[in-house]
Write a protein that holds these residues in place. Structure first.
Motif, PDB file in Angstrom:
ATOM      1  N   LEU A  63       0.586  -1.559   0.107  1.00 23.89           N
ATOM      2  CA  LEU A  63      -0.074  -0.636  -0.351  1.00 23.89           C
ATOM      3  C   LEU A  63       0.885   1.622  -0.404  1.00 23.89           C
ATOM      4  CD1 LEU A  63      -3.272   0.801  -0.287  1.00 23.89           C
ATOM      5  CD2 LEU A  63      -3.047   1.028   2.483  1.00 23.89           C
ATOM      6  N   GLU A  64       1.744   1.366   0.274  1.00 22.25           N
ATOM      7  CA  GLU A  64       2.563   2.328   0.922  1.00 22.25           C
ATOM      8  C   GLU A  64       3.872   2.990  -1.011  1.00 22.25           C
ATOM      9  OE1 GLU A  64       5.585   5.814   1.654  1.00 22.25           O
ATOM     10  OE2 GLU A  64       3.686   4.850   2.131  1.00 22.25           O
ATOM     11  N   ASP A  65       3.789   1.764  -1.501  1.00 18.61           N
ATOM     12  CA  ASP A  65       4.441   1.876  -2.871  1.00 18.61           C
ATOM     13  C   ASP A  65       2.943   2.183  -3.551  1.00 18.61           C
ATOM     14  OD1 ASP A  65       6.842   0.527  -3.421  1.00 18.61           O
ATOM     15  OD2 ASP A  65       5.315  -1.183  -2.461  1.00 18.61           O
ATOM     16  N   THR A  66       1.968   2.152  -3.341  1.00 18.22           N
ATOM     17  CA  THR A  66       0.639   2.683  -3.871  1.00 18.22           C
ATOM     18  C   THR A  66       0.539   4.220  -3.440  1.00 18.22           C
ATOM     19  OG1 THR A  66      -0.098   0.523  -4.037  1.00 18.22           O
ATOM     20  CG2 THR A  66      -1.493   2.129  -4.153  1.00 18.22           C
ATOM     21  N   ARG A  67       0.806   4.584  -2.499  1.00 16.40           N
ATOM     22  CA  ARG A  67       0.673   5.943  -2.391  1.00 16.40           C
ATOM     23  C   ARG A  67       1.718   6.416  -2.898  1.00 16.40           C
ATOM     24  NH1 ARG A  67       2.667   9.307   0.726  1.00 16.40           N
ATOM     25  NH2 ARG A  67       4.416   8.677   1.704  1.00 16.40           N
ATOM     26  N   LEU A  68       2.958   5.967  -3.278  1.00  8.99           N
ATOM     27  CA  LEU A  68       4.099   6.574  -3.787  1.00  8.99           C
ATOM     28  C   LEU A  68       3.457   6.660  -5.130  1.00  8.99           C
ATOM     29  CD1 LEU A  68       7.027   5.251  -2.380  1.00  8.99           C
ATOM     30  CD2 LEU A  68       5.645   7.174  -1.695  1.00  8.99           C
ATOM     31  N   GLU A  69       2.888   6.061  -5.781  1.00 13.22           N
ATOM     32  CA  GLU A  69       3.062   6.065  -7.111  1.00 13.22           C
ATOM     33  C   GLU A  69       1.548   6.305  -7.527  1.00 13.22           C
ATOM     34  OE1 GLU A  69       3.090   4.618 -10.716  1.00 13.22           O
ATOM     35  OE2 GLU A  69       4.060   4.299  -9.539  1.00 13.22           O
ATOM     36  N   ALA A  70       0.650   7.084  -6.520  1.00  9.91           N
ATOM     37  CA  ALA A  70      -0.243   7.579  -6.139  1.00  9.91           C
ATOM     38  C   ALA A  70      -0.117   8.982  -6.373  1.00  9.91           C
ATOM     39  CB  ALA A  70      -1.574   7.530  -5.525  1.00  9.91           C
ATOM     40  N   ILE A  71       1.054   9.595  -5.875  1.00  8.47           N
ATOM     41  CA  ILE A  71       1.251  10.999  -5.750  1.00  8.47           C
ATOM     42  C   ILE A  71       1.910  11.166  -7.123  1.00  8.47           C
ATOM     43  CG2 ILE A  71       3.131  12.160  -4.026  1.00  8.47           C
ATOM     44  CD1 ILE A  71       2.359  11.077  -2.039  1.00  8.47           C
ATOM     45  N   GLU A  72       2.588  10.126  -7.486  1.00  4.91           N
ATOM     46  CA  GLU A  72       3.159  10.450  -8.759  1.00  4.91           C
ATOM     47  C   GLU A  72       2.365  11.229  -9.931  1.00  4.91           C
ATOM     48  OE1 GLU A  72       6.091   8.165 -11.830  1.00  4.91           O
ATOM     49  OE2 GLU A  72       6.320   8.017  -9.518  1.00  4.91           O
ATOM     50  N   ASP A  73       1.442   9.834 -10.040  1.00  8.25           N
ATOM     51  CA  ASP A  73       0.166  10.455 -11.040  1.00  8.25           C
ATOM     52  C   ASP A  73      -0.064  11.795 -10.715  1.00  8.25           C
ATOM     53  OD1 ASP A  73       0.982   7.738 -11.979  1.00  8.25           O
ATOM     54  OD2 ASP A  73      -1.086   6.734 -10.964  1.00  8.25           O
ATOM     55  N   ALA A  74      -0.305  11.968  -9.523  1.00  5.10           N
ATOM     56  CA  ALA A  74      -1.108  13.744  -9.446  1.00  5.10           C
ATOM     57  C   ALA A  74      -0.137  14.254 -10.045  1.00  5.10           C
ATOM     58  CB  ALA A  74      -2.103  13.529  -7.328  1.00  5.10           C
ATOM     59  N   ARG A  75       1.298  13.914  -9.488  1.00  9.14           N
ATOM     60  CA  ARG A  75       1.932  15.564 -10.042  1.00  9.14           C
ATOM     61  C   ARG A  75       1.898  14.752 -11.437  1.00  9.14           C
ATOM     62  NH1 ARG A  75       6.473  13.676  -5.820  1.00  9.14           N
ATOM     63  NH2 ARG A  75       6.399  14.918  -4.035  1.00  9.14           N
ATOM     64  N   THR A  76       2.098  14.148 -11.857  1.00  9.01           N
ATOM     65  CA  THR A  76       2.122  14.370 -13.278  1.00  9.01           C
ATOM     66  C   THR A  76       0.530  15.113 -14.166  1.00  9.01           C
ATOM     67  OG1 THR A  76       3.096  12.570 -13.650  1.00  9.01           O
ATOM     68  CG2 THR A  76       1.847  12.027 -15.365  1.00  9.01           C
TER      69      THR A  76
END
Length: 116
Positions: A63-76
């Protein structure tokens, strides 16, 4: 009932999915090497009363990897929108499991740090 957001809107396109595909390939190699199944997470974009569902999902180890991926997607997505003169910082990503349960919510505005 939430409206389905228009896929053609530049600020709603899943540009971050390219990065996720690269990561998915990398993680899938690890799965094959370790023989461990990983959970699939779905990154749904919520904007006002509309929703853009992630129908494909992404396999990630935690879930932590998922949170980091979501942050990257939001920034993009915000970066793309800013180039078009749009502010989509009020949106959020809801990360769901395969059963559709929301596990985590990432606010777009929380994906950036204010600077003076």
């Amino acid at each position: 009932m939430a409206a389905i957001l228009d896929e053609r809107s530049p600020s709603l396109s899943f540009q971050g999915s390219i990065g996720r595909r690269r990561e998915r390939v990398r993680w899938n190699v690890l799965i094959e090497l370790n023989g461990c199944p990983m959970p699939r997470y779905y990154f749904n974009i919520i904007a006002g009363d509309g929703i853009r569902e992630d129908l494909e999902g992404t396999e990630l180890p935690s879930l932590e990897d998922t949170r980091l991926e979501a942050i990257e997607d939001a920034r993009t997505l915000m970066s793309d929108a800013i180039l078009l003169g749009q502010d989509i910082s009020s949106r959020r990503l809801e990360i769901c499991d395969e059963g559709g349960d929301v596990l985590l919510t990432v606010l777009f505005k929380d994906a950036i740090k204010p600077v003076a």
